[in-house]
Design an enzyme around this catalytic site. Structure first.
Site, PDB file in Angstrom:
ATOM      1  CG  ASP A 183      -1.812   1.169   1.303  1.00  0.00           C
ATOM      2  OD1 ASP A 183      -1.409   2.273   0.900  1.00  0.00           O
ATOM      3  OD2 ASP A 183      -2.964   0.996   1.737  1.00  0.00           O
ATOM      4  CG  HIS A 184       1.509   4.269  -3.189  1.00  0.00           C
ATOM      5  ND1 HIS A 184       0.266   3.959  -3.661  1.00  0.00           N
ATOM      6  CD2 HIS A 184       1.605   5.609  -3.284  1.00  0.00           C
ATOM      7  CE1 HIS A 184      -0.356   5.075  -4.034  1.00  0.00           C
ATOM      8  NE2 HIS A 184       0.437   6.088  -3.812  1.00  0.00           N
ATOM      9  CG  HIS A 246      -4.107   4.461  -0.789  1.00  0.00           C
ATOM     10  ND1 HIS A 246      -3.212   3.437  -0.729  1.00  0.00           N
ATOM     11  CD2 HIS A 246      -4.289   4.718  -2.111  1.00  0.00           C
ATOM     12  CE1 HIS A 246      -2.855   3.087  -1.959  1.00  0.00           C
ATOM     13  NE2 HIS A 246      -3.503   3.850  -2.812  1.00  0.00           N
TER      14      HIS A 246
HETATM   15  C1  BG6 Z   1      -3.351   4.623  -6.373  1.00  0.00           C
HETATM   16  C2  BG6 Z   1      -4.683   4.674  -7.045  1.00  0.00           C
HETATM   17  O1  BG6 Z   1      -3.297   3.571  -5.460  1.00  0.00           O
HETATM   18  O2  BG6 Z   1      -3.139   5.840  -5.689  1.00  0.00           O
HETATM   19  C3  BG6 Z   1      -4.766   5.837  -8.001  1.00  0.00           C
HETATM   20  O3  BG6 Z   1      -4.885   3.473  -7.768  1.00  0.00           O
HETATM   21  C4  BG6 Z   1      -4.411   7.133  -7.289  1.00  0.00           C
HETATM   22  O4  BG6 Z   1      -6.050   5.954  -8.583  1.00  0.00           O
HETATM   23  C5  BG6 Z   1      -3.112   6.975  -6.536  1.00  0.00           C
HETATM   24  O5  BG6 Z   1      -4.293   8.131  -8.276  1.00  0.00           O
HETATM   25  C6  BG6 Z   1      -2.852   8.182  -5.667  1.00  0.00           C
HETATM   26  O6  BG6 Z   1      -1.577   8.082  -5.118  1.00  0.00           O
HETATM   27  P1  BG6 Z   1      -0.785   9.368  -4.681  1.00  0.00           P
HETATM   28  O7  BG6 Z   1       0.453   8.845  -4.066  1.00  0.00           O
HETATM   29  O8  BG6 Z   1      -0.551  10.180  -5.922  1.00  0.00           O
HETATM   30  O9  BG6 Z   1      -1.682  10.084  -3.726  1.00  0.00           O
END
Ligand code: BG6
Length: 508
Positions: A183-184, A246
């Site tokens: 989960d980045h 997230h």
């Molecule tokens: C991803 C989603 O996990 O997170 C995307 O699949 C989204 O739809 C993205 O745009 C948002 O990540 P960040 O790091 O740009 O907030």
């Protein structure tokens, strides 16, 4: 600083976007920081046919593009590219794994990588099980010779049943300890800093409960639309794409009890307990507590912005949500009665992710208020961009009398000299190399999150009367979302105004 053991990282789906935009640039950063082990190689694999040099050239462009602001040293890029190899193979066909095996054997002898492998599935989720099965058949999954770690990207399932099914299948081949679910958001510095803010400082934690906190608000807004991912997104929607993972993870870190240690299971157990305490949503709660929207055409600065239904890969009659706002409770001793409000959406006015802790007001108002003052104190953890921390409070307006003025104490990471915020994937890839799964989602955590959202998915699927609100691209989502934040004229925090000049709020 701990150093990882020698290892080969195999990326399935290496010709795809994730590898070029995130993985290889992150690995290059690790190389620049001298964090890669001395025996290290990256093996890209995919159906697209590349010579090794051809693939390296593609990766060179990827690094130059991702690090264009940092002007990377060409010599360092050249050194790094020597670590990259490529195997053309169809990962769904078991027979082709002999080619991968040969390459790995070769690298083990030339780089002493100790038969340690990390397998990164940068592929569509349907392939996770297939690839794991094929790796197991090829003898590449068991850990008798070296370690074998499997990284998978969200979505971890499409709903509770499919998530359980995926876990069951993977557990039939490998152990939970070998699985790293990315989960980045957990790789973001500012998300990790939630724990440090709470548990390394004496001033916040005594206030961090129902006695002093009125409500918690979490926003993850994006100004982009679905871009090239319409096909995937239309079958997913904001609830699955952002909330299940997230946003709920940020809820978990904000609401959890202090862990007994920094051991990965100690932290993940506390997140699990928060998820287990989420007050289950009844079918009748869904229309009252969860609101969905979809962006419609608008005009911003004279430019026409297409609605979601006109995006590439999206059905013209789509009822997929590009916006979700929710209110719910964490039913435990600390949080009983404190509402949590979360929202996320595409094509909102700005990209911002923040957690706002709204403290309760003073019990009695002594001073005359000016506009904006007399609100509750807020602690705003700015996750991105402009990362930082903001404490909002009232002070005396200089001059006669006791007029108050609302002001911010504002810490920005950008004002800390020499601080470079590492990309989320740098931290996460490094942690997998170390075998540290703290920042990865565990099976029970993922399942509990799905279980909480099941009633929403069911009601949206089965009840055609549930409204889908159209909001003009460039606005803060359906105007009715304000009704969720009930009582005493409260509203969401709007870090900026709507941008749309034209476009209609409507029901779709
Ligand atoms: C991803 C989603 O996990 O997170 C995307 O699949 C989204 O739809 C993205 O745009 C948002 O990540 P960040 O790091 O740009 O907030």
């Amino acid at each position: 600083m701990e150093h990882p053991d020698n290892v080969v990282l195999v990326i399935f789906g290496a010709s795809g976007d994730l590898t070029s935009r995130k993985l290889v640039p992150a690995l290059f950063s690790l190389k620049c920081q001298k964090l890669l082990p001395s025996g290290f190689a990256i093996v890209g694999s995919g159906r697209s046919s590349f010579t090794e040099d051809g693939f390296r050239e593609k990766m060179r462009s990827a690094i130059l593009s991702a690090h264009r602001d940092r002007n990377p040293d060409p010599g360092m890029i050249q050194e790094f590219l020597k670590l990259i190899y490529y195997v053309t193979m169809d990962s769904s066909v078991a027979e082709t794994y002999s080619r991968l095996r040969e390459k790995l054997d070769l690298l083990n002898s030339s780089k002493a990588t100790g038969y340690n492998y990390i397998f990164y599935m940068a592929t569509p989720p349907v392939l996770y099980e297939v690839i794991s099965t094929n790796l197991a058949k090829a003898g590449l999954a068991d850990q008798t010779a070296g370690f074998r770690r499997f990284i998978i990207e969200k979505p971890f399932g499409y709903d509770l049943a499919s998530a359980q099914n995926l876990t069951r299948k993977l557990h039939g081949l490998i152990s939970e300890k070998q699985i790293y679910r990315i989960d980045h958001y957990l790789g973001k510095e500012t998300v990790q800093n939630i724990l440090v803010t709470r548990f390394a400082n004496g001033i916040f934690e005594p206030l961090w409960n129902r006695n002093y906190i009125h409500r918690v608000e979490i926003t993850s807004a994006e100004n982009i639309g679905v871009e090239e991912r319409g096909g995937y997104y239309d079958s997913s929607g904001a609830l699955r794409d952002m909330v299940q993972n997230h946003l709920l993870m940020m809820v978990g870190l904000t609401a959890m009890e202090p862990p007994s240690s920094l051991e990965s299971d100690a932290i993940r157990n506390e997140i699990l307990k928060v998820f287990q305490s989420l007050q289950p949503l009844q079918v009748s709660d869904v229309p009252k507590q969860v609101l969905r929207g979809q962006y419609v055409e608008s005009r911003i600065s004279g430019e026409r912005i297409p609605g979601y239904r006109s995006e590439k890969g999206v059905s013209p009659a789509s009822r997929t949500e590009t916006y979700v706002a929710m209110k719910f409770y964490v039913n435990n001793w600390r949080w009983g009665g404190v509402p949590f409000y979360i929202r996320t959406g595409k094509r909102l006015p700005v990209k911002v992710t923040e957690i706002v802790i709204h403290f309760k007001r003073t019990p009695h108002h002594l001073f005359q208020r000016n506009e904006g003052s007399g609100n509750s104190n807020k602690l705003i953890m700015r996750i991105q961009p402009d990362e930082g921390m903001l404490l909002n409070f009232d002070m005396k307006e200089p001059g006669s009398g006791f007029n108050t003025k609302n002001v911010d104490m504002d810490l920005r990471y950008s004002s800390l000299a020499d601080v470079r915020l590492p990309a989320a994937y740098e931290r996460l890839l490094f942690d997998v190399m170390l075998g540290d799964s703290t920042l990865f989602s565990r099976d029970d955590v993922v399942e509990t999150a799905w279980r909480f959202l099941e009633p929403v998915l069911d009601v949206w699927k089965n009840d055609p009367a549930i409204k889908l609100y159209g909001y003009p691209a460039g606005t803060w989502g359906p105007d009715v979302a304000d009704n969720l934040v009930d009582g005493c004229g409260l509203t969401w925090r709007y870090p900026c105004n709507n941008l749309a000049e034209e476009g209609e709020f409507c029901e779709l």
